[in-house]
Write a protein that holds these residues in place. Structure first.
Motif, PDB file in Angstrom:
ATOM      1  N   GLU A 126       0.807  -1.221   0.000  1.00 33.06           N
ATOM      2  CA  GLU A 126       0.000   0.000   0.000  1.00 33.06           C
ATOM      3  C   GLU A 126       0.845   1.278   0.000  1.00 33.06           C
ATOM      4  O   GLU A 126       0.780   2.070   0.936  1.00 33.06           O
ATOM      5  N   PRO A 127       1.625   1.492  -1.042  1.00 34.69           N
ATOM      6  CA  PRO A 127       2.490   2.677  -1.060  1.00 34.69           C
ATOM      7  C   PRO A 127       1.723   3.992  -0.973  1.00 34.69           C
ATOM      8  O   PRO A 127       2.278   5.001  -0.511  1.00 34.69           O
ATOM      9  N   GLU A 128       0.451   3.975  -1.354  1.00 36.21           N
ATOM     10  CA  GLU A 128      -0.360   5.192  -1.224  1.00 36.21           C
ATOM     11  C   GLU A 128      -0.594   5.559   0.237  1.00 36.21           C
ATOM     12  O   GLU A 128      -0.813   6.718   0.562  1.00 36.21           O
ATOM     13  N   LEU A 129      -0.507   4.581   1.136  1.00 38.44           N
ATOM     14  CA  LEU A 129      -0.650   4.834   2.571  1.00 38.44           C
ATOM     15  C   LEU A 129       0.694   4.933   3.289  1.00 38.44           C
ATOM     16  O   LEU A 129       0.861   5.722   4.205  1.00 38.44           O
ATOM     17  N   TYR A 130       1.651   4.089   2.876  1.00 36.57           N
ATOM     18  CA  TYR A 130       2.898   3.960   3.616  1.00 36.57           C
ATOM     19  C   TYR A 130       4.120   4.504   2.886  1.00 36.57           C
ATOM     20  O   TYR A 130       5.210   4.522   3.448  1.00 36.57           O
ATOM     21  N   GLY A 131       3.952   4.931   1.644  1.00 34.48           N
ATOM     22  CA  GLY A 131       5.075   5.469   0.880  1.00 34.48           C
ATOM     23  C   GLY A 131       5.938   4.383   0.271  1.00 34.48           C
ATOM     24  O   GLY A 131       5.625   3.197   0.336  1.00 34.48           O
ATOM     25  N   ARG A 132       7.029   4.794  -0.303  1.00 36.46           N
ATOM     26  CA  ARG A 132       7.944   3.868  -0.986  1.00 36.46           C
ATOM     27  C   ARG A 132       9.221   3.611  -0.182  1.00 36.46           C
ATOM     28  O   ARG A 132      10.078   2.847  -0.607  1.00 36.46           O
ATOM     29  N   THR A 133       9.353   4.232   0.960  1.00 39.46           N
ATOM     30  CA  THR A 133      10.518   4.025   1.807  1.00 39.46           C
ATOM     31  C   THR A 133      10.488   2.610   2.379  1.00 39.46           C
ATOM     32  O   THR A 133       9.455   2.158   2.867  1.00 39.46           O
ATOM     33  N   THR A 134      11.616   1.924   2.319  1.00 37.76           N
ATOM     34  CA  THR A 134      11.692   0.562   2.851  1.00 37.76           C
ATOM     35  C   THR A 134      12.105   0.587   4.320  1.00 37.76           C
ATOM     36  O   THR A 134      12.614   1.600   4.825  1.00 37.76           O
ATOM     37  N   LEU A 135      11.932  -0.535   4.986  1.00 34.78           N
ATOM     38  CA  LEU A 135      12.362  -0.637   6.380  1.00 34.78           C
ATOM     39  C   LEU A 135      13.874  -0.502   6.481  1.00 34.78           C
ATOM     40  O   LEU A 135      14.381   0.092   7.435  1.00 34.78           O
ATOM     41  N   ALA A 136      14.603  -0.996   5.495  1.00 37.80           N
ATOM     42  CA  ALA A 136      16.067  -0.830   5.478  1.00 37.80           C
ATOM     43  C   ALA A 136      16.436   0.648   5.366  1.00 37.80           C
ATOM     44  O   ALA A 136      17.391   1.111   6.023  1.00 37.80           O
ATOM     45  N   ASP A 137      15.691   1.414   4.565  1.00 35.77           N
ATOM     46  CA  ASP A 137      15.921   2.861   4.464  1.00 35.77           C
ATOM     47  C   ASP A 137      15.694   3.532   5.820  1.00 35.77           C
ATOM     48  O   ASP A 137      16.464   4.404   6.238  1.00 35.77           O
ATOM     49  N   ILE A 138      14.630   3.114   6.485  1.00 36.53           N
ATOM     50  CA  ILE A 138      14.306   3.686   7.798  1.00 36.53           C
ATOM     51  C   ILE A 138      15.384   3.340   8.814  1.00 36.53           C
ATOM     52  O   ILE A 138      15.829   4.202   9.574  1.00 36.53           O
ATOM     53  N   GLU A 139      15.820   2.104   8.821  1.00 35.06           N
ATOM     54  CA  GLU A 139      16.878   1.706   9.753  1.00 35.06           C
ATOM     55  C   GLU A 139      18.131   2.546   9.543  1.00 35.06           C
ATOM     56  O   GLU A 139      18.737   3.023  10.507  1.00 35.06           O
ATOM     57  N   ALA A 140      18.523   2.743   8.299  1.00 29.76           N
ATOM     58  CA  ALA A 140      19.721   3.547   8.008  1.00 29.76           C
ATOM     59  C   ALA A 140      19.539   4.981   8.499  1.00 29.76           C
ATOM     60  O   ALA A 140      20.460   5.562   9.101  1.00 29.76           O
ATOM     61  N   ALA A 141      18.354   5.553   8.286  1.00 29.28           N
ATOM     62  CA  ALA A 141      18.088   6.920   8.731  1.00 29.28           C
ATOM     63  C   ALA A 141      18.079   7.018  10.258  1.00 29.28           C
ATOM     64  O   ALA A 141      18.601   7.986  10.831  1.00 29.28           O
ATOM     65  N   VAL A 142      17.516   6.013  10.917  1.00 27.27           N
ATOM     66  CA  VAL A 142      17.476   5.982  12.385  1.00 27.27           C
ATOM     67  C   VAL A 142      18.901   5.926  12.944  1.00 27.27           C
ATOM     68  O   VAL A 142      19.256   6.663  13.869  1.00 27.27           O
ATOM     69  N   ARG A 143      19.719   5.064  12.382  1.00 27.69           N
ATOM     70  CA  ARG A 143      21.110   4.953  12.851  1.00 27.69           C
ATOM     71  C   ARG A 143      21.878   6.253  12.606  1.00 27.69           C
ATOM     72  O   ARG A 143      22.657   6.694  13.457  1.00 27.69           O
ATOM     73  N   ALA A 144      21.644   6.879  11.458  1.00 27.54           N
ATOM     74  CA  ALA A 144      22.323   8.138  11.142  1.00 27.54           C
ATOM     75  C   ALA A 144      21.896   9.249  12.099  1.00 27.54           C
ATOM     76  O   ALA A 144      22.706  10.101  12.474  1.00 27.54           O
ATOM     77  N   LYS A 145      20.641   9.251  12.510  1.00 23.49           N
ATOM     78  CA  LYS A 145      20.129  10.258  13.452  1.00 23.49           C
ATOM     79  C   LYS A 145      20.606   9.971  14.872  1.00 23.49           C
ATOM     80  O   LYS A 145      20.974  10.881  15.615  1.00 23.49           O
ATOM     81  N   ALA A 146      20.604   8.707  15.264  1.00 19.01           N
ATOM     82  CA  ALA A 146      20.914   8.327  16.641  1.00 19.01           C
ATOM     83  C   ALA A 146      22.399   8.432  16.960  1.00 19.01           C
ATOM     84  O   ALA A 146      22.765   8.784  18.092  1.00 19.01           O
ATOM     85  N   GLY A 147      23.257   8.130  15.991  1.00 15.04           N
ATOM     86  CA  GLY A 147      24.697   8.136  16.233  1.00 15.04           C
ATOM     87  C   GLY A 147      25.210   9.442  16.815  1.00 15.04           C
ATOM     88  O   GLY A 147      25.830   9.455  17.893  1.00 15.04           O
ATOM     89  N   PRO A 148      24.967  10.575  16.161  1.00 14.18           N
ATOM     90  CA  PRO A 148      25.442  11.851  16.696  1.00 14.18           C
ATOM     91  C   PRO A 148      24.810  12.239  18.039  1.00 14.18           C
ATOM     92  O   PRO A 148      25.363  13.043  18.778  1.00 14.18           O
ATOM     93  N   LEU A 149      23.658  11.637  18.345  1.00 14.47           N
ATOM     94  CA  LEU A 149      23.014  11.896  19.639  1.00 14.47           C
ATOM     95  C   LEU A 149      23.572  10.992  20.731  1.00 14.47           C
ATOM     96  O   LEU A 149      23.159  11.083  21.888  1.00 14.47           O
TER      97      LEU A 149
END
Length: 154
Positions: free
Chosen positions: A21-44
């Motif tokens: 359901e990309p119309e509801l959840y977008g095209r971002t994958t869970l792997a993309d989210i994990e990478a973004a979370v790690r990139a945000k959390a590291g400097p914090l």
């Protein structure tokens, strides 16, 4: 000083982000989210333990195993939000901040009334929903604010 470890749990079907359901959840994958979370959390200064399972019992086991080993939990329980008393009971074992996370604002969908019930919400410190994949970054920021001064513990 050790980095606070944050357990980021993802429930059923979240491994299909970008496809389901990309119309509801977008095209971002869970792997993309994990990478973004790690990139945000590291400097914090946060360590991230990022996991996904389609199995309720596995999520419960991971929560139980995290007791005494983590500083906080970010959980997107997926459909288990509405059905799993077991996950809510496991979260009650923990004495750390818990953030419940969802992609969508379920209250926008009158045809999905069943999605208004959350067994996790009464256990959660806070809830983030309606921001899509960006909600994960909001959750990291919120967890940082809960755990560190000036709002959290030193």
């Amino acid at each position: 000083m050790t980095q606070p470890k944050i357990l980021c749990l993802n429930g059923p079907n979240l491994n299909m982000l970008g496809v389901r359901e990309p119309e509801l959840y977008g095209r971002t994958t869970l792997a993309d989210i994990e990478a973004a979370v790690r990139a945000k959390a590291g400097p914090l200064g946060m360590e991230i333990d990022f996991r996904q399972s389609n199995y309720e019992g596995e999520l419960v086991t991971w929560i139980q195993q995290a007791h005494g080993d983590i500083a906080g939990v970010i959980i997107n329980p997926g459909a288990y939000t509405h059905t799993s008393i077991a996950i809510a009971d496991a979260l009650r074992i923990l004495t750390v901040p818990i953030i419940e996370l969802h992609f969508n604002n379920s209250y926008r969908y009158a045809d999905r009334q069943f999605r208004h019930l959350s067994h996790v919400r009464p256990v959660a410190t806070g809830v983030i929903f309606g921001f899509g994949a960006a909600g994960y970054l909001n959750a990291i920021e919120a967890m940082n604010n809960i755990l560190k001064p000036p709002f959290g513990k030193a």
